[in-house]
Scaffold this motif. Structure first.
Motif, PDB file in Angstrom:
ATOM      1  N   PRO A  17     -48.961 -21.539-114.969  1.00 52.41           N
ATOM      2  CA  PRO A  17     -49.260 -22.485-114.184  1.00 52.41           C
ATOM      3  C   PRO A  17     -49.689 -22.964-115.844  1.00 52.41           C
ATOM      4  CG  PRO A  17     -51.693 -21.515-113.830  1.00 52.41           C
ATOM      5  CD  PRO A  17     -49.973 -20.546-113.796  1.00 52.41           C
ATOM      6  N   LYS A  18     -49.141 -24.187-116.043  1.00 56.90           N
ATOM      7  CA  LYS A  18     -49.480 -24.728-117.583  1.00 56.90           C
ATOM      8  C   LYS A  18     -49.768 -26.300-117.551  1.00 56.90           C
ATOM      9  CE  LYS A  18     -45.608 -21.837-119.654  1.00 56.90           C
ATOM     10  NZ  LYS A  18     -45.664 -21.040-118.236  1.00 56.90           N
ATOM     11  N   THR A  19     -50.577 -26.675-118.136  1.00 57.92           N
ATOM     12  CA  THR A  19     -51.515 -27.737-118.291  1.00 57.92           C
ATOM     13  C   THR A  19     -51.028 -28.921-119.690  1.00 57.92           C
ATOM     14  OG1 THR A  19     -53.097 -27.005-116.418  1.00 57.92           O
ATOM     15  CG2 THR A  19     -53.416 -28.846-118.023  1.00 57.92           C
ATOM     16  N   TYR A  20     -50.872 -29.753-119.630  1.00 55.27           N
ATOM     17  CA  TYR A  20     -50.443 -30.760-120.885  1.00 55.27           C
ATOM     18  C   TYR A  20     -51.002 -32.343-120.502  1.00 55.27           C
ATOM     19  CZ  TYR A  20     -46.191 -27.745-121.069  1.00 55.27           C
ATOM     20  OH  TYR A  20     -45.270 -26.567-121.250  1.00 55.27           O
ATOM     21  N   THR A  51     -49.900 -30.484-114.731  1.00 51.93           N
ATOM     22  CA  THR A  51     -49.888 -29.014-114.207  1.00 51.93           C
ATOM     23  C   THR A  51     -48.190 -28.724-113.664  1.00 51.93           C
ATOM     24  OG1 THR A  51     -52.199 -28.768-114.104  1.00 51.93           O
ATOM     25  CG2 THR A  51     -50.639 -27.431-113.606  1.00 51.93           C
ATOM     26  N   ILE A  52     -47.691 -28.420-114.168  1.00 52.12           N
ATOM     27  CA  ILE A  52     -46.531 -27.363-113.746  1.00 52.12           C
ATOM     28  C   ILE A  52     -46.201 -26.240-113.613  1.00 52.12           C
ATOM     29  CG2 ILE A  52     -45.469 -29.348-114.386  1.00 52.12           C
ATOM     30  CD1 ILE A  52     -44.090 -27.676-116.495  1.00 52.12           C
ATOM     31  N   SER A  53     -45.568 -25.012-112.484  1.00 47.17           N
ATOM     32  CA  SER A  53     -45.219 -23.769-112.606  1.00 47.17           C
ATOM     33  C   SER A  53     -43.920 -23.357-113.177  1.00 47.17           C
ATOM     34  CB  SER A  53     -45.878 -23.672-112.003  1.00 47.17           C
ATOM     35  OG  SER A  53     -45.099 -23.352-110.543  1.00 47.17           O
ATOM     36  N   GLU A  54     -43.384 -24.358-113.827  1.00 43.85           N
ATOM     37  CA  GLU A  54     -41.863 -23.726-113.780  1.00 43.85           C
ATOM     38  C   GLU A  54     -41.936 -24.094-115.841  1.00 43.85           C
ATOM     39  OE1 GLU A  54     -39.063 -25.455-112.093  1.00 43.85           O
ATOM     40  OE2 GLU A  54     -40.793 -27.673-111.375  1.00 43.85           O
ATOM     41  N   GLY A  55     -40.686 -23.606-116.312  1.00 42.59           N
ATOM     42  CA  GLY A  55     -41.073 -24.005-117.978  1.00 42.59           C
ATOM     43  C   GLY A  55     -39.365 -24.273-118.450  1.00 42.59           C
ATOM     44  N   ARG A  62     -46.207 -39.100-126.674  1.00 42.54           N
ATOM     45  CA  ARG A  62     -47.441 -37.393-127.480  1.00 42.54           C
ATOM     46  C   ARG A  62     -47.143 -36.381-126.125  1.00 42.54           C
ATOM     47  NH1 ARG A  62     -52.941 -37.587-130.412  1.00 42.54           N
ATOM     48  NH2 ARG A  62     -52.459 -35.470-131.533  1.00 42.54           N
ATOM     49  N   LEU A  63     -46.861 -34.728-127.075  1.00 45.17           N
ATOM     50  CA  LEU A  63     -46.969 -34.331-125.363  1.00 45.17           C
ATOM     51  C   LEU A  63     -48.727 -33.210-126.245  1.00 45.17           C
ATOM     52  CD1 LEU A  63     -46.077 -32.890-122.696  1.00 45.17           C
ATOM     53  CD2 LEU A  63     -44.001 -32.070-124.046  1.00 45.17           C
ATOM     54  N   ILE A  64     -49.557 -32.439-125.865  1.00 47.80           N
ATOM     55  CA  ILE A  64     -49.808 -31.434-126.269  1.00 47.80           C
ATOM     56  C   ILE A  64     -50.219 -30.850-124.718  1.00 47.80           C
ATOM     57  CG2 ILE A  64     -52.015 -30.670-127.137  1.00 47.80           C
ATOM     58  CD1 ILE A  64     -52.877 -34.449-127.549  1.00 47.80           C
ATOM     59  N   ARG A  65     -49.574 -29.290-125.251  1.00 46.93           N
ATOM     60  CA  ARG A  65     -50.222 -28.493-124.077  1.00 46.93           C
ATOM     61  C   ARG A  65     -51.436 -27.927-124.132  1.00 46.93           C
ATOM     62  NH1 ARG A  65     -46.367 -24.055-123.487  1.00 46.93           N
ATOM     63  NH2 ARG A  65     -46.155 -23.101-125.362  1.00 46.93           N
ATOM     64  N   TYR A  66     -52.483 -27.621-123.166  1.00 42.34           N
ATOM     65  CA  TYR A  66     -53.904 -27.581-123.371  1.00 42.34           C
ATOM     66  C   TYR A  66     -54.142 -26.347-122.376  1.00 42.34           C
ATOM     67  CZ  TYR A  66     -58.977 -27.597-121.494  1.00 42.34           C
ATOM     68  OH  TYR A  66     -59.507 -27.103-121.328  1.00 42.34           O
ATOM     69  N   ALA A  67     -53.021 -25.817-121.771  1.00 40.32           N
ATOM     70  CA  ALA A  67     -53.615 -24.419-120.782  1.00 40.32           C
ATOM     71  C   ALA A  67     -52.295 -23.700-120.790  1.00 40.32           C
ATOM     72  CB  ALA A  67     -54.048 -24.814-119.543  1.00 40.32           C
ATOM     73  N   VAL A  68     -52.703 -22.705-120.419  1.00 41.52           N
ATOM     74  CA  VAL A  68     -51.782 -21.967-120.138  1.00 41.52           C
ATOM     75  C   VAL A  68     -52.570 -20.557-119.224  1.00 41.52           C
ATOM     76  CG1 VAL A  68     -49.870 -20.133-120.595  1.00 41.52           C
ATOM     77  CG2 VAL A  68     -50.056 -21.801-122.369  1.00 41.52           C
ATOM     78  N   GLY A  69     -52.013 -20.472-118.480  1.00 38.96           N
ATOM     79  CA  GLY A  69     -52.850 -19.984-117.282  1.00 38.96           C
ATOM     80  C   GLY A  69     -54.480 -19.875-117.101  1.00 38.96           C
ATOM     81  N   PRO A  70     -55.113 -19.064-117.433  1.00 44.35           N
ATOM     82  CA  PRO A  70     -56.551 -18.976-117.784  1.00 44.35           C
ATOM     83  C   PRO A  70     -57.215 -19.295-119.228  1.00 44.35           C
ATOM     84  CG  PRO A  70     -55.936 -16.652-118.879  1.00 44.35           C
ATOM     85  CD  PRO A  70     -54.403 -16.991-118.203  1.00 44.35           C
TER      86      PRO A  70
END
Length: 209
Positions: free
Chosen positions: A73-76, A138-142, A160-168
């Motif tokens: 999961p990756k959260t933006y 949050t998406i689970s593909e890239g 504007r796009l900011i990635r907040y989290a990758v996995g944990p």
């Protein structure tokens, strides 16, 4: 010991250490901020996107994070033009049709502008006559530029796009252009694929009497 670091990538920086673009151009790269031998980005973050980039010298971990089949999961944090309706957000939650196929269902919610948000350089272009808002997606593909294409598909272009989290791991405590060692976390295993069923041997036909 393998080393993994978390970096807050600024806008207009490539997610690589060298610029292999057009000869004569000079684009900013990771080498401006990180001087560690052997670490490479696990996955990509577009030049015009900001936020969390995980780098590691562990090839196995790099593959787990980057490969789509592992569904990390990756959260933006996403600033979009206009105010999406509930129906539009439901489309993202169910999956939207893009040119390369339907997306997996996403987790989507409205959010206030992040409290610790830093100014972007240069700032985004906004139209005074058109409101904007922030979404947490949050998406689970890239797929390539996936979040931007998803919001465009529901009629709300990404500003504007900011990635907040990758996995944990998250951006918490990281200013733009800074990095630190990733805190230890249990790395999720890759999903198991079902083993193919063994075929039963065919019985030989009995000879006719």
């Amino acid at each position: 010991m393998p080393r993994t670091i978390l970096f807050n990538k600024p806008f207009d920086v490539l997610s690589q250490f060298t610029d292999k673009g057009t000869e004569g151009t000079s684009r900013r790269t990771l080498s401006e901020f990180i001087d560690l031998p052997g670490v490479y980005a696990a996955g990509r973050l577009d030049r015009d996107s900001e936020g969390l980039l995980v780098l590691t010298d562990d090839g196995g971990l790099q593959q787990k994070i980057a490969h789509p089949r592992n569904k990390w999961p990756k959260t933006y944090w996403v600033q979009v033009e206009g105010i999406p309706s509930d129906a539009a957000l439901d489309l993202l939650r169910k999956g939207v049709e893009l040119k390369d196929g339907r997306t997996r269902p996403a987790e989507v919610s409205r959010m206030e502008e992040p409290a610790a948000l830093w100014p972007r350089v240069p700032p985004i272009r906004v139209r005074k006559s058109v409101p904007d808002c922030w979404l947490k997606i949050t998406i689970s593909e890239g797929r390539n530029r996936q979040v931007r294409r998803m919001t465009a598909a529901i009629g709300h272009p990404t500003l504007r796009l900011i990635r907040y989290a990758v996995g944990p791991w998250t951006l918490d405590g990281l200013l733009p252009g800074t990095w630190n060692d990733a805190p230890p976390h249990r790395i999720p295993p890759a999903p198991k694929t079902a083993a193919p069923k063994a075929r039963r041997p065919r019985r030989k036909p009995r000879p006719s009497k």
